[in-house]
Design a protein around this motif. Structure first.
Motif, short mmCIF file in Angstrom:
data_model
loop_
_atom_site.label_atom_id
_atom_site.label_comp_id
_atom_site.label_asym_id
_atom_site.label_seq_id
_atom_site.Cartn_x
_atom_site.Cartn_y
_atom_site.Cartn_z
N ASP B 516 0.82 -1.21 0.00
CA ASP B 516 0.00 0.00 0.00
C ASP B 516 0.85 1.26 0.00
OD1 ASP B 516 -2.50 -0.97 -0.25
OD2 ASP B 516 -2.82 -1.22 1.91
N GLU B 517 1.85 1.27 0.90
CA GLU B 517 2.72 2.45 0.99
C GLU B 517 3.46 2.64 -0.33
OE1 GLU B 517 6.10 4.99 1.88
OE2 GLU B 517 6.29 2.89 1.33
N TYR B 519 2.58 1.57 -3.24
CA TYR B 519 1.64 1.90 -4.30
C TYR B 519 1.32 3.40 -4.30
CZ TYR B 519 -2.66 1.61 -7.07
OH TYR B 519 -3.63 1.78 -8.02
N VAL B 520 1.06 3.93 -3.10
CA VAL B 520 0.75 5.36 -2.99
C VAL B 520 1.93 6.20 -3.46
CG1 VAL B 520 0.37 7.20 -1.31
CG2 VAL B 520 -1.00 5.12 -1.20
N SER B 522 4.29 5.25 -5.54
CA SER B 522 4.53 5.10 -6.98
C SER B 522 3.53 5.93 -7.79
CB SER B 522 4.44 3.63 -7.38
OG SER B 522 3.09 3.19 -7.39
N GLN B 523 2.33 6.14 -7.23
CA GLN B 523 1.32 6.91 -7.95
C GLN B 523 1.48 8.41 -7.77
OE1 GLN B 523 -1.12 6.12 -10.00
NE2 GLN B 523 -1.32 3.92 -9.85
N THR B 524 1.91 8.83 -6.59
CA THR B 524 1.89 10.27 -6.30
C THR B 524 3.29 10.88 -6.24
OG1 THR B 524 2.00 9.87 -3.93
CG2 THR B 524 -0.20 10.04 -4.91
#
Lengths: 125, 534
Positions: B516-517, B519-520, B522-524
């Motif tokens: 989750d960490e 992923y966030v 990598s997206q932002t």
């Protein structure tokens, strides 16, 4: 490392979910298109070479314009992704970071204009 | 590539040698001056591995294009076109189509997650020590095969163009590359690459223009003439060898398309730009320039069929090109532009090898000093000065190894080496980079099983393939009948990643939670490295 509660909040944030979905949709769609175009060409070479040997322009055979088309498509699809990302994703991303993770410590550098620079939207133009 | 072959050629190009030597000398002086400038700006680890994140998207795009416009692709693809016509197209398209894939799936996330190497990204939420060991070793294997191809190409080219003994050529390339990398780090390596890319694009454009000019800018006229003089006649306008072995053609396609996304020296370049936005811009520049360049190599290849293969100055009485087919583009330069253009293209080809080899060595040094030394051996407790010292020792060691490998593999077919590099990259690095960023379920065990399976299978199947087993080792029949292993080894790697990850344990749940960490981020881009001002 980010604060786990901020991570959890972002994971639930509708704007974040929308950004992630939009990016993943266009990314996988374009990647799929590229794979189909390229392997379509490779399969023609491997399985139907006679089709590619049809002359279309003087002695030049169909294989050459088709190959050129794959090259042009590769560049064009890349350009499409960049223009969509520049126009939509950067803005969505900046809004999310501003709103949801003000305490995250490091603001992504592309999202924090240096003093004296025009606001982000205008720099895009 | 014996001196017996080289001698008649030297008689052809004797007058041009000095042009080439003077121009190449000028290039070396210019790049050494850049290295001296860069060395004053290279202080931290971030400077050394990633030019401090201060390269712009456009500059990085040109540098990436430069990495791809290696001597292997400039001389190699025009040689393929010269010999086979249409079949060369499959290679040039294959080298290009990996780039959109990198753009759509890898570039932005990679930039947001990593600092210096692809191992940073793969080991982000997995057990660091074993995963970094795996990815740095697979990176070093890819780099080694790529380096051999470039070094052997360099030696053969220099031997022919400058009349230098093969071993001297290896040593010159090795020593210059060690100087660039140890003193100037990524900053010097990038600028050497940019200058060379612009020279090569300019030279290739000029050659294509001069070829087309001979035919009143009519492609059908050029192709018609090529068909009439080439021994295969109409055969050069349709799929040849590749159509006879469809599995090999498809397998090669897999290696080329997905291997690009696993090349350590290419992925490393994404850490030299400020952020994901600039990373994106660099891919667009690179894709456009590489696409344009490969179109040029086609015109050059067909130009060489018409203007070089018909000239007794370049071909032996047996209709073989003096010095081998790799010289097609170089001879064409002389045919259309005289000794001056021959000298220019020769110098640029040499510069190309130097620049590509430097980028490879830097990526290899980063795998040794950043991944193996700082993160695995010292477990993050080393200081930056120590890491930088190790990276410079590693560069010198890699330079010496490259010289020795270049001499050892002198007689080797370089095309297989590049093919193997792409196959290993597609089978070991690419699945790990992709799955670690996209699949929450990937665990350490899955990554290790998949990565090692892909690496070992790709290498073993290549050794058992006709190119090595029959042509090099002299066995009568190949155990593995296809030229490229990627069609089998890459799916196997994905399958093993999945299988290993399914055999779960308590620790693996933490790894999924850490996704989750990751992923966030990598997206932002929140928390991404490289925010330092430059």
């Amino acid at each position: 490392m980010m604060d786990p509660s901020a991570v959890a909040a972002l994971r639930r944030d509708p704007d974040f979910i929308a950004l992630a979905r939009a990016r993943s949709r266009i990314g996988w769609t374009l990647a799929g298109l590229m794979v189909v175009l390229y392997f379509g060409f490779v399969f023609l070479v491997a399985l139907a070479p006679a089709v590619l040997a049809t002359p279309v322009w003087g002695v030049i055979t169909l294989g050459f314009p088709l190959g050129l088309l794959v090259i042009v498509a590769a560049v064009a699809l890349t350009a499409i992704y960049v223009s969509v990302a520049n126009a939509r994703f950067d803005r969505m991303q900046r809004d999310i970071v501003k709103r949801c993770a003000p305490g995250a410590g490091v603001a992504p550098p592309d999202l924090s204009p240096a003093p004296g620079l025009a606001p982000y939207g205008e720099r895009l133009a | 590539m014996t001196s017996a072959v080289a001698a008649p050629h030297l008689a052809v190009a004797q007058g041009a040698n000095w042009t080439a030597i003077v121009l190449f000398g000028g290039f070396v002086l210019l790049t050494l001056a850049i290295t001296a400038w860069a060395s004053r700006r290279t202080r931290s680890a971030s400077d050394f591995y990633a030019a401090g994140g201060g390269i712009s998207g456009a500059q990085n795009g040109v540098a990436i294009a430069g990495d791809f416009m290696s001597a292997a692709s400039f001389l190699g693809i025009s040689a393929l076109v010269y010999a086979n016509g249409f079949d060369g197209l499959l290679y040039s398209i294959g080298f290009l189509v990996g780039w959109p894939i990198i753009m759509f799936l890898i570039a932005e996330r990679l930039r947001n997650l990593g600092r210096y190497t692809l191992s940073d990204v793969v080991s982000y939420r997995l057990a660091e020590t074993p995963v970094r060991c795996l990815t740095s070793i697979s990176s070093l294997v890819v780099i080694a095969f790529y380096l051999i191809a470039q070094m052997v190409g360099a030696g053969q080219l220099i031997q022919l163009l400058f009349g230098l003994p093969y071993a001297y050529a290896e040593i010159i390339v090795g020593v210059l590359m060690i100087l660039y990398v140890t003193l100037g780090g990524m900053l010097a390596t990038t600028w050497v690459q940019i200058i060379k890319a612009l020279l090569l694009l300019g030279g290739a454009t000029l050659m294509a223009f001069l070829v087309l000019n001979r035919f009143g800018f009519s492609l059908p006229a050029l192709f018609a003439r090529a068909v009439s003089v080439h021994p295969k006649h109409l055969g050069i306008l349709r799929p040849g060898a590749l159509a006879k072995d469809p599995i090999s053609a498809i397998s090669l396609g897999v290696a080329l398309m997905f291997g690009t996304g696993g090349l350590p020296h290419i992925l490393m370049r994404f850490f030299t730009v400020r952020d994901a936005r600039e990373a994106r811009k660099s891919v667009l520049w690179a894709t456009g320039l590489i696409g344009y360049f490969y179109v040029l190599t086609f015109i050059i290849g067909f130009g060489a069929i018409v203007l070089v293969s018909t000239d007794p100055a370049y071909v032996t009485p047996a209709h073989l090109l003096r010095g081998g087919n790799n010289m097609a583009a170089v001879f064409l330069a002389q045919a259309v532009g005289g000794d001056w253009l021959l000298g220019f293209i020769s110098a640029v080809a040499f510069a190309t090898i130097l620049a590509v080899v430097s980028g490879l060595t830097l990526a290899g040094a980063a795998a040794v000093s950043h991944d193996l030394y700082a993160r695995v051996l010292a477990r993050g407790r080393s200081n930056e000065a120590g890491e930088l010292r190790v990276s410079r020792y590693a560069t010198v060691a890699l330079g010496i190894v490259a010289i020795l490998l270049g001499i050892l593999f002198e007689k080797q077919n370089v095309a297989y080496m590049v093919g193997l590099a792409f196959a290993v990259a597609a089978s070991a690095n690419f699945p790990l980079v992709l799955l670690s960023m996209y699949w929450r379920g990937l665990t350490t065990r899955g990554a290790l099983l998949g990565g090692w399976a892909g690496l070992v299978t790709a290498v073993v199947l290549t050794v058992l393939s006709p190119g090595i087993w029959v042509k090099v080792l002299g066995h009568p029949h190949a155990i593995f009948p296809y030229d490229s292993p990627a069609l089998f080894s890459m799916p196997l790697a994905f399958l093993c990643c999945w299988l290993g990850s399914r055999l779960g344990s308590a620790r693996d749940t933490n790894e999924a939670a850490a996704f989750d960490e990751q992923y966030v981020r990598s997206q932002t881009g929140i928390g991404a490295a490289g925010a330092e001002a430059h």
